[in-house]
Write a protein that holds these residues in place. Sequence first.
Motif, PDB file in Angstrom:
ATOM      1  N   UNK A   1       0.976  -1.076   0.011  1.00 28.74           N
ATOM      2  CA  UNK A   1       0.087  -0.113  -0.102  1.00 28.74           C
ATOM      3  C   UNK A   1       1.001   1.347  -0.017  1.00 28.74           C
ATOM      4  N   UNK A   2       1.744   1.681   0.804  1.00 28.30           N
ATOM      5  CA  UNK A   2       2.665   2.711   1.041  1.00 28.30           C
ATOM      6  C   UNK A   2       3.255   3.326  -0.652  1.00 28.30           C
ATOM      7  N   UNK A   3       3.885   1.786  -0.919  1.00 27.33           N
ATOM      8  CA  UNK A   3       4.612   2.290  -2.099  1.00 27.33           C
ATOM      9  C   UNK A   3       3.689   2.619  -3.234  1.00 27.33           C
ATOM     10  N   UNK A   4       2.090   1.835  -3.407  1.00 24.14           N
ATOM     11  CA  UNK A   4       1.475   2.258  -4.317  1.00 24.14           C
ATOM     12  C   UNK A   4       0.759   3.563  -4.312  1.00 24.14           C
ATOM     13  N   UNK A   5       0.540   3.976  -3.169  1.00 27.15           N
ATOM     14  CA  UNK A   5      -0.046   5.136  -2.920  1.00 27.15           C
ATOM     15  C   UNK A   5       0.769   6.202  -2.965  1.00 27.15           C
ATOM     16  N   UNK A   6       2.222   6.158  -2.652  1.00 31.96           N
ATOM     17  CA  UNK A   6       3.185   7.420  -2.466  1.00 31.96           C
ATOM     18  C   UNK A   6       3.590   7.551  -4.031  1.00 31.96           C
ATOM     19  N   UNK A   7       3.860   6.534  -4.965  1.00 32.69           N
ATOM     20  CA  UNK A   7       4.518   6.557  -6.214  1.00 32.69           C
ATOM     21  C   UNK A   7       3.094   6.586  -7.163  1.00 32.69           C
ATOM     22  N   UNK A   8       1.931   6.797  -6.883  1.00 31.90           N
ATOM     23  CA  UNK A   8       0.911   6.789  -7.612  1.00 31.90           C
ATOM     24  C   UNK A   8       0.768   5.436  -8.642  1.00 31.90           C
ATOM     25  N   UNK A   9       1.088   4.225  -8.067  1.00 28.88           N
ATOM     26  CA  UNK A   9       1.035   3.021  -8.618  1.00 28.88           C
ATOM     27  C   UNK A   9       1.956   2.664  -9.304  1.00 28.88           C
ATOM     28  N   UNK A  10       3.091   3.654  -9.651  1.00 22.33           N
ATOM     29  CA  UNK A  10       4.081   3.370 -10.584  1.00 22.33           C
ATOM     30  C   UNK A  10       5.453   2.960  -9.954  1.00 22.33           C
ATOM     31  N   UNK A  11       5.796   3.048  -8.702  1.00 22.74           N
ATOM     32  CA  UNK A  11       6.951   2.657  -8.168  1.00 22.74           C
ATOM     33  C   UNK A  11       8.089   3.506  -8.372  1.00 22.74           C
ATOM     34  N   UNK A  12       7.719   4.531  -8.801  1.00 25.37           N
ATOM     35  CA  UNK A  12       8.866   5.683  -9.119  1.00 25.37           C
ATOM     36  C   UNK A  12       9.090   6.558  -7.940  1.00 25.37           C
ATOM     37  N   UNK A  13       9.957   7.301  -8.178  1.00 26.29           N
ATOM     38  CA  UNK A  13      10.763   7.854  -9.384  1.00 26.29           C
ATOM     39  C   UNK A  13      11.761   6.914  -9.688  1.00 26.29           C
ATOM     40  N   UNK A  14      11.959   6.584 -10.797  1.00 25.80           N
ATOM     41  CA  UNK A  14      12.955   5.691 -11.457  1.00 25.80           C
ATOM     42  C   UNK A  14      13.226   4.095 -10.900  1.00 25.80           C
ATOM     43  N   UNK A  15      11.608   3.633 -10.592  1.00 23.41           N
ATOM     44  CA  UNK A  15      11.613   2.503  -9.988  1.00 23.41           C
ATOM     45  C   UNK A  15      12.181   2.380  -8.703  1.00 23.41           C
ATOM     46  N   UNK A  16      12.602   3.563  -7.890  1.00 22.96           N
ATOM     47  CA  UNK A  16      13.172   3.427  -6.678  1.00 22.96           C
ATOM     48  C   UNK A  16      12.333   2.961  -5.724  1.00 22.96           C
ATOM     49  N   UNK A  17      11.186   2.638  -5.742  1.00 23.02           N
ATOM     50  CA  UNK A  17      10.183   2.270  -4.570  1.00 23.02           C
ATOM     51  C   UNK A  17       9.347   1.281  -5.422  1.00 23.02           C
ATOM     52  N   UNK A  18       9.796   0.546  -6.431  1.00 27.49           N
ATOM     53  CA  UNK A  18       9.165  -0.539  -6.992  1.00 27.49           C
ATOM     54  C   UNK A  18       9.149  -1.915  -6.317  1.00 27.49           C
ATOM     55  N   UNK A  19       8.307  -1.912  -5.124  1.00 26.38           N
ATOM     56  CA  UNK A  19       8.407  -3.251  -4.549  1.00 26.38           C
ATOM     57  C   UNK A  19       7.860  -4.471  -5.167  1.00 26.38           C
ATOM     58  N   UNK A  20       8.438  -5.643  -4.764  1.00 22.04           N
ATOM     59  CA  UNK A  20       8.144  -6.730  -5.500  1.00 22.04           C
ATOM     60  C   UNK A  20       6.626  -6.859  -5.814  1.00 22.04           C
ATOM     61  N   UNK A  21       5.960  -6.816  -4.681  1.00 20.86           N
ATOM     62  CA  UNK A  21       4.504  -6.823  -4.899  1.00 20.86           C
ATOM     63  C   UNK A  21       3.825  -5.832  -5.731  1.00 20.86           C
ATOM     64  N   UNK A  22       4.488  -4.635  -5.799  1.00 18.70           N
ATOM     65  CA  UNK A  22       3.722  -3.739  -6.706  1.00 18.70           C
ATOM     66  C   UNK A  22       4.010  -4.125  -8.161  1.00 18.70           C
ATOM     67  N   UNK A  23       5.308  -4.484  -8.575  1.00 15.98           N
ATOM     68  CA  UNK A  23       5.707  -5.198  -9.828  1.00 15.98           C
ATOM     69  C   UNK A  23       4.784  -6.141  -9.988  1.00 15.98           C
ATOM     70  N   UNK A  24       4.680  -6.929  -9.267  1.00 14.82           N
ATOM     71  CA  UNK A  24       3.888  -8.364  -9.443  1.00 14.82           C
ATOM     72  C   UNK A  24       2.320  -7.569  -9.880  1.00 14.82           C
ATOM     73  N   UNK A  25       1.837  -6.589  -9.231  1.00 14.85           N
ATOM     74  CA  UNK A  25       0.516  -5.931  -9.490  1.00 14.85           C
ATOM     75  C   UNK A  25       0.620  -5.574 -10.863  1.00 14.85           C
ATOM     76  N   UNK A  26       1.479  -4.659 -11.230  1.00 11.42           N
ATOM     77  CA  UNK A  26       1.395  -4.141 -12.345  1.00 11.42           C
ATOM     78  C   UNK A  26       1.524  -5.116 -13.655  1.00 11.42           C
ATOM     79  N   UNK A  27       2.430  -6.204 -13.409  1.00 17.51           N
ATOM     80  CA  UNK A  27       2.465  -7.249 -14.283  1.00 17.51           C
ATOM     81  C   UNK A  27       1.043  -7.724 -14.782  1.00 17.51           C
ATOM     82  N   UNK A  28       0.447  -8.189 -13.574  1.00 16.10           N
ATOM     83  CA  UNK A  28      -0.873  -9.178 -13.495  1.00 16.10           C
ATOM     84  C   UNK A  28      -2.075  -8.176 -13.993  1.00 16.10           C
ATOM     85  N   UNK A  29      -2.042  -7.149 -13.152  1.00 14.57           N
ATOM     86  CA  UNK A  29      -3.434  -6.369 -13.253  1.00 14.57           C
ATOM     87  C   UNK A  29      -3.319  -5.186 -14.248  1.00 14.57           C
ATOM     88  N   UNK A  30      -2.019  -4.628 -14.410  1.00 10.32           N
ATOM     89  CA  UNK A  30      -1.800  -3.517 -15.409  1.00 10.32           C
ATOM     90  C   UNK A  30      -1.567  -4.129 -16.783  1.00 10.32           C
TER      91      UNK A  30
END
Lengths: 262, 294
Positions: free
Chosen positions: B224-253
């Motif tokens: 949740x924190x990474x998703x909200x704070x980066x607006x779902x992107x995991x940015x800036x420059x993927x610096x907050x791209x948590x594993x679960x966030x990337x999983x979400x992007x791949x699966x549901x994005x």
Amino acid sequence: MSDTETLTRDRQRARDANRRRTSAIRHAFLAALGFVLFYPLLWMLGSSFKRTDQIFSEAAPWTTQPILDNYARGWDATGLPFGWHIGLSLAICALTIVGNCLSCSLTAYAFARMRFPGRRILFAVMLVTIMLPAHVTLIAQYSMFRTLGWVDTILPLVVPKFFAVEAFFVFLMVQFIRSIPVELDEAARIDGCGDFGIYARVILPLLTPALVTTAIFSFIWAYNDFFSQLIYLSSLDRLTVPLALRRFLDGAGHSDWGRCSR
Amino acid sequence: MHRRRWKAYLFLLPWLIGLVWFTLGPMVWSLYYSFTDFSLLQAPNWVGGDNYARMLTDARFHASVRVTLIYVAVSVPLELVASLGLALLLNQGIKGLAVYRAIYYVPSLLGGSVAIAVLWRQIFGPDGLVDKGLELVGVHVPALISSPGTALGTLVALRVWQFGAPMLIFLAALRQVPADVLEAAQIDGAGPVRRFFAVTLPLITPIVFFNLVLQVIGAFQAFTPAYIISGGSGGPADSTLFYTLYLYQRAFGSFQMGYGAAMAWVLLIVIGLFTLANFLVGKYWVYYEDGGRV
């Protein structure tokens, strides 16, 4: 008064003063830390009474000209009254609480009080599921709920709770039931109670503290939960509080995949 | 007696159904999907180990692993030290204990919520609270949350801010440390530091272990924190791209459900390995009074 007595008293007094000083320092530290930890929350509360330009120009949580405008505008910023989103969140919480308390207490009773073949293995399986990351079931669950037509309804969030999926609560209740004397069960059995009678009339009332704990944590987890709500709910009238909050945040930036996958 | 045995399964029925329907079944299907190109919209095609092989060359996957490992390695120890330290302070027979305990626990209660993530974005954002505060001492940090070098740090701070939950568990453990053992150590001339390391700490190692295992498992799954704070992107420059966030992007994005399922299985294995390692290493430092093993 002898010299030794004076000496002891002086020493006592010095020790008391010392203790008071340490205690004062400790309190000062704890209070200061508490304030620092709480400051962001106060600031957020204060900001809700400020104009936008004030939020960014003032670090203090208080303001000289408080306004209620934010609440008025925020209330229907999603296009629906915010009470709708709160109501939906609370409905999910209520069903979660009922589901968890019922299903987990039934399961816990069987594990704690009944003997049956495979008990040890099933108990171990239950414990392992506590540590299982939700992601490993996520995609198949989503696909299944989509086939059932449950996506964009609250069913995926609520129905599993009636099947004791939050094994943490089962474990909590098993531990608690073990501390209830077995003699009570036996007395009830002699009085003609069956297993269900013992569960409903003896264990359940005594389990109240564990049930309250379960209810509180169910509420907090369900209310704060974001991930599963994000995945399953997308229509405006299905937005819970966390989802509505996010929509304020980036009104244009929300992904619409939920709608296109229906 | 046979009737009674049969009855137990009746009590277990809801749980058994749930286990098969919501846990075991989906696990098996997820494992199957992880070897397919499942996209939700079309029937899955078997692709063998392609999804797993792709991870080896996927730069964003590597970024997400790096971010998550740093997050776990930095935030968990900090959180444990903070919670144990505060628990020790609060265990000194302090007046108003209940008040402090409550104040320190509130962040833990709210921590996972969207509201707090939003708040965090404001605090560390441009012209946020931290920037304003530091300006008073003449330092200007425009936006910690939107610079690749510091964004992850703000998320670590958010996790450490929620030290209240492990603190409560530590506090309960400290209450169990027998006073006479501590007194004996004091009479033998051990100062407060020595008493902590020689008596208190060994006695509460099971609880340190418990908190460690739970926090590691939890930190790996932060979302949740990474998703909200980066607006779902995991940015800036993927610096907050948590594993679960990337999983979400791949699966549901991008509807790469097969890849997402494979990532989920890798996550499960990694968490399993970390937990196993904790238990293996735990044998050497966790002390049980009954002489039992971890």
